[in-house]
Enzyme design. Structure first.
Site, PDB file in Angstrom:
ATOM      1  N   LYS A 256       0.855  -1.004   0.137  1.00 53.80           N
ATOM      2  CA  LYS A 256       0.033   0.094  -0.102  1.00 53.80           C
ATOM      3  C   LYS A 256       0.671   1.133  -0.097  1.00 53.80           C
ATOM      4  CE  LYS A 256       0.574   1.946   3.189  1.00 53.80           C
ATOM      5  NZ  LYS A 256       1.912   2.481   3.766  1.00 53.80           N
TER       6      LYS A 256
ATOM      7  N   TYR B  45      -4.493   4.513   6.106  1.00 51.52           N
ATOM      8  CA  TYR B  45      -4.737   3.479   6.959  1.00 51.52           C
ATOM      9  C   TYR B  45      -6.308   4.025   7.347  1.00 51.52           C
ATOM     10  CZ  TYR B  45      -0.492   0.920   7.200  1.00 51.52           C
ATOM     11  OH  TYR B  45       0.390   0.194   6.862  1.00 51.52           O
TER      12      TYR B  45
END
Ligand code: NDP
Length: 369
Positions: free
Chosen positions: A137, A222
């Site tokens: 990510k 996140y």
């Protein structure tokens, strides 16, 4: 774990709430040292940096996945890793020759763990070599790149998975299970706080070409991803405000601090903070009509701590990278889905939201998704 009995008791409690990935049978088989007889995902790691090292260590405890190769631009690291992980020379590549992985029947998947700005091109090359792609990510630096990656993997008939390790983490999984079961009632509000003080000003994370942005790409993602799995909905609008206190360290294209808000179809809202300028920010809060969940730390390497209106979350801590890689192998071989998706479409959803947040921060306008 202080005793085997305690360990088993904890497993029994958590097993009630965990998906098939964490069934007591499979975890106990691993504890008892019984040989695993199913297929093993043979993985090459690309980018032997800080997180690549962590994934490699985590994979040592996997039973369904195994580190078998490396792709690196640093020959001295390749020598170290070969010794440490018993990797044959024929499974070692560099950034120029890794397309040759297509001729290597001993590698099933390549895990791309390089700077964000390199993911798209590297993942597409891996797909064209016919290997499954696992990508860290953020999956890429914008949605346009993400779309190209999804398309390339589809065309090549390989999986594209994103390193969303929290989707396998037992306490996170339990909160998602509770939300799906309606235990919070109608969920109405999510708050995500993600940040830390970044150090070395010369690192790639502060170079827009390699990072694609600042805190948002690295840590804010996140809160974005968390808002979606905690609320169980996709946002339909965003607003955002940017604050920059150090324009030398955080140059053009590198966000220091962004606060952002998201609206969801049910009427739920999210309020989040992403920053490279404050520590102690790793906190999720979910509020529903019948209860709440609070997690702090919520996305660090663990142990994750949390409680809900029903009490403390007691699921055991297991190394996130071990669970993730075993879970991804199970997904690839058996089609077992984690409780929240980890595929390229999931990565792309976050990238579309990041693009919208950057636009909202720049224009000061509400951006519809
Ligand atoms: P590092 O800087 O520690 O490592 C990156 C590695 O990429 C380098 O060591 C190098 O390995 C390789 N690389 C290739 N080209 C370049 C380049 N031009 N500049 C710098 N490095 C290059 O970064 P991290 O390991 O912390 O992060 C890598 C990725 O992992 C990022 O996408 C990050 O967002 C993600 N990440 C995910 C985490 C998670 O919890 N899921 C946690 C931390 C990071 P080599 O010398 O072998 O070529």
């Amino acid at each position: 774990m202080s005793s085997r009995r305690e360990f088993l008791e904890k497993l029994t409690v958590s097993a009630v709430s965990l998906p098939i990935l964490y069934s007591p049978a499979s975890v106990l088989a691993a504890c008892d040292g019984q040989p695993y007889k199913g297929p093993v995902l043979r993985v090459a790691i690309m980018g032997l940096g800080s997180y690549g090292n962590r994934v490699a260590r985590g994979m040592e405890s996997c039973k369904r996945a195994k580190l078998v190769g490396v792709i690196s631009g640093t020959p001295s690291k390749v020598i170290d890793w070969r010794k440490k992980y018993d990797i044959p020379e024929k499974n070692c590549y560099n950034y120029k020759n890794f397309d040759q992985v297509k001729n290597n029947p001993d590698i099933d998947a390549v895990y791309v763990i390089t700077p964000n700005g390199l993911h798209c091109e590297q993942a597409i090359r891996v797909a064209k070599a016919g290997k499954h792609v696992i990508c860290e990510k953020p999956m890429a630096i914008n949605a346009e790149e993400g779309e190209r990656m999804v398309k390339a993997c589809k065309a090549a008939g390989v999986k594209l998975l994103v390193g969303y390790r929290m989707h396998f983490e037992p306490k996170t999984v339990e909160v998602i299970r509770m939300r799906k079961a309606g235990e919070f009632g109608k969920t109405k509000f999510f708050q995500g706080q993600s940040g830390f003080v970044i150090g070395d000003p010369t690192q790639w994370r502060l170079n827009p070409k390699l990072s694609g942005g600042g805190a948002m790409m690295d840590i804010g993602v996140y809160s974005i991803n968390g808002s979606r799995y905690m609320l169980g909905e996709e946002p339909i609008w965003v607003t955002a405000q940017e604050v920059k206190t150090d324009s030398v360290k955080f140059k053009e294209g590198i966000d220091e601090t962004i606060t952002f808000q998201m609206g969801f179809p049910s009427g739920a809202i999210a309020s989040c903070l992403s920053t490279y300028a404050m520590n102690n920010l790793d906190r999720f809060f979910l509020n529903g009509e019948k209860g709440f969940a609070e997690m702090q730390p919520s996305t660090g390497y663990g142990p994750i701590e949390g409680r809900t209106h029903k009490g403390k979350l007691t699921q055991p801590h297991i190394t996130h990278q071990t669970l993730q890689m075993d879970g991804m192998a199970q997904l690839i071989f058996e089609g077992v889905q984690p409780i929240a998706p980890v595929d390229g479409e999931e990565g792309l959803k976050d990238l579309k939201i990041i693009d919208a947040i950057f636009l909202a921060a720049k224009t000061g306008k509400k951006v519809e998704l």
